[in-house]
Design a protein around this motif. Structure first.
Motif, short mmCIF file in Angstrom:
data_model
loop_
_atom_site.label_atom_id
_atom_site.label_comp_id
_atom_site.label_asym_id
_atom_site.label_seq_id
_atom_site.Cartn_x
_atom_site.Cartn_y
_atom_site.Cartn_z
N GLY A 84 -96.28 7.61 11.79
CA GLY A 84 -96.94 6.89 10.71
C GLY A 84 -97.03 5.41 11.01
N THR A 85 -98.01 4.74 10.42
CA THR A 85 -98.20 3.33 10.67
C THR A 85 -97.73 2.47 9.49
N THR A 86 -97.27 3.09 8.41
CA THR A 86 -96.82 2.35 7.24
C THR A 86 -95.40 1.83 7.46
N GLU A 87 -95.24 0.54 7.25
CA GLU A 87 -93.91 -0.06 7.38
C GLU A 87 -93.11 0.20 6.12
N HIS A 88 -91.82 0.36 6.29
CA HIS A 88 -90.93 0.49 5.14
C HIS A 88 -90.88 -0.87 4.43
N PRO A 89 -90.79 -0.90 3.10
CA PRO A 89 -90.73 -2.17 2.37
C PRO A 89 -89.60 -3.09 2.82
N HIS A 90 -88.53 -2.54 3.37
CA HIS A 90 -87.43 -3.38 3.83
C HIS A 90 -87.83 -4.25 5.02
N VAL A 91 -88.85 -3.85 5.75
CA VAL A 91 -89.36 -4.68 6.86
C VAL A 91 -89.85 -6.01 6.31
N GLU A 92 -90.63 -5.97 5.25
CA GLU A 92 -91.16 -7.21 4.66
C GLU A 92 -90.03 -8.08 4.09
N ILE A 93 -89.04 -7.46 3.49
CA ILE A 93 -87.88 -8.21 2.98
C ILE A 93 -87.21 -8.95 4.13
N LEU A 94 -86.97 -8.27 5.23
CA LEU A 94 -86.31 -8.90 6.37
C LEU A 94 -87.19 -9.99 6.99
N ARG A 95 -88.47 -9.76 7.07
CA ARG A 95 -89.40 -10.78 7.59
C ARG A 95 -89.32 -12.04 6.72
N THR A 96 -89.28 -11.87 5.42
CA THR A 96 -89.19 -13.00 4.49
C THR A 96 -87.88 -13.76 4.68
N ILE A 97 -86.78 -13.04 4.81
CA ILE A 97 -85.48 -13.68 4.98
C ILE A 97 -85.43 -14.50 6.26
N TYR A 98 -85.94 -13.95 7.36
CA TYR A 98 -85.89 -14.68 8.63
C TYR A 98 -86.83 -15.88 8.65
N ALA A 99 -87.84 -15.89 7.79
CA ALA A 99 -88.70 -17.06 7.66
C ALA A 99 -88.01 -18.18 6.87
N ASP A 100 -87.10 -17.81 5.98
CA ASP A 100 -86.33 -18.76 5.17
C ASP A 100 -85.01 -18.11 4.82
N LEU A 101 -83.96 -18.45 5.57
CA LEU A 101 -82.66 -17.80 5.42
C LEU A 101 -82.10 -17.87 4.00
N THR A 102 -82.47 -18.89 3.25
CA THR A 102 -81.92 -19.03 1.89
C THR A 102 -82.50 -18.01 0.92
N THR A 103 -83.57 -17.30 1.30
CA THR A 103 -84.13 -16.29 0.40
C THR A 103 -83.30 -15.02 0.35
N VAL A 104 -82.27 -14.92 1.17
CA VAL A 104 -81.42 -13.73 1.17
C VAL A 104 -80.88 -13.45 -0.24
#
Length: 141
Positions: A7-27
């Motif tokens: 499948g080509t659909t990413e799990h929603p947790h991928v986007e959460i992790l992408r967001t966190i690594y863009a701004d660590l304080t969003t954890v």
């Protein structure tokens, strides 16, 4: 045995992790209140564990401050399921001196919230020396 999803659909947790690594304080937006973070600068003698959102945020803010705002997590790959996430990339900073160090962040999710995170730096001793990372007294056990 290794299996791969077609499948080509990413799990929603991928986007959460992408967001966190863009701004660590969003954890804090995605973490359970009792999150546990296993720091990259841990050793067998000193496990350097941060417990709770406030301790985790204090740790992330300290890293950003020690790098004088030049810390950047260059994400190369993210894989995630309902239960776990893994992020591979390169930690970069210009200050206190230039560094580019491979990392692997491992994450554990429960009910869509992050409950545990393991920071893994390729050369933890070098990272520890570079940043002289302080240990908040109330954040470790």
């Amino acid at each position: 045995m290794t299996t791969a999803s077609t499948g080509t659909t990413e799990h929603p947790h991928v986007e959460i992790l992408r967001t966190i690594y863009a701004d660590l304080t969003t954890v804090a937006h995605y973490a359970a209140g009792d999150i546990v973070l296993h720091r990259a600068d841990r050793t067998a003698e000193d496990p350097r564990v941060c417990r709770g959102i406030q301790a985790v945020l204090a740790h992330e803010r300290a890293l950003i401050k020690l790098a004088q705002g030049t810390l950047f997590m260059d994400v190369e790959h993210i894989a995630a399921t309902e239960y776990f996430g893994a992020v591979l990339g390169v930690l970069r900073a210009r200050l206190p001196r230039q560094i580019a160090m491979p990392f692997c962040g491992l994450w554990r999710f429960e009910g869509g919230r992050i409950v545990e995170h393991w920071e893994n730096a390729y050369a933890a001793a070098e990272l520890r020396q570079l940043f002289a990372i302080p240990t908040p007294r109330s954040a470790t056990s």
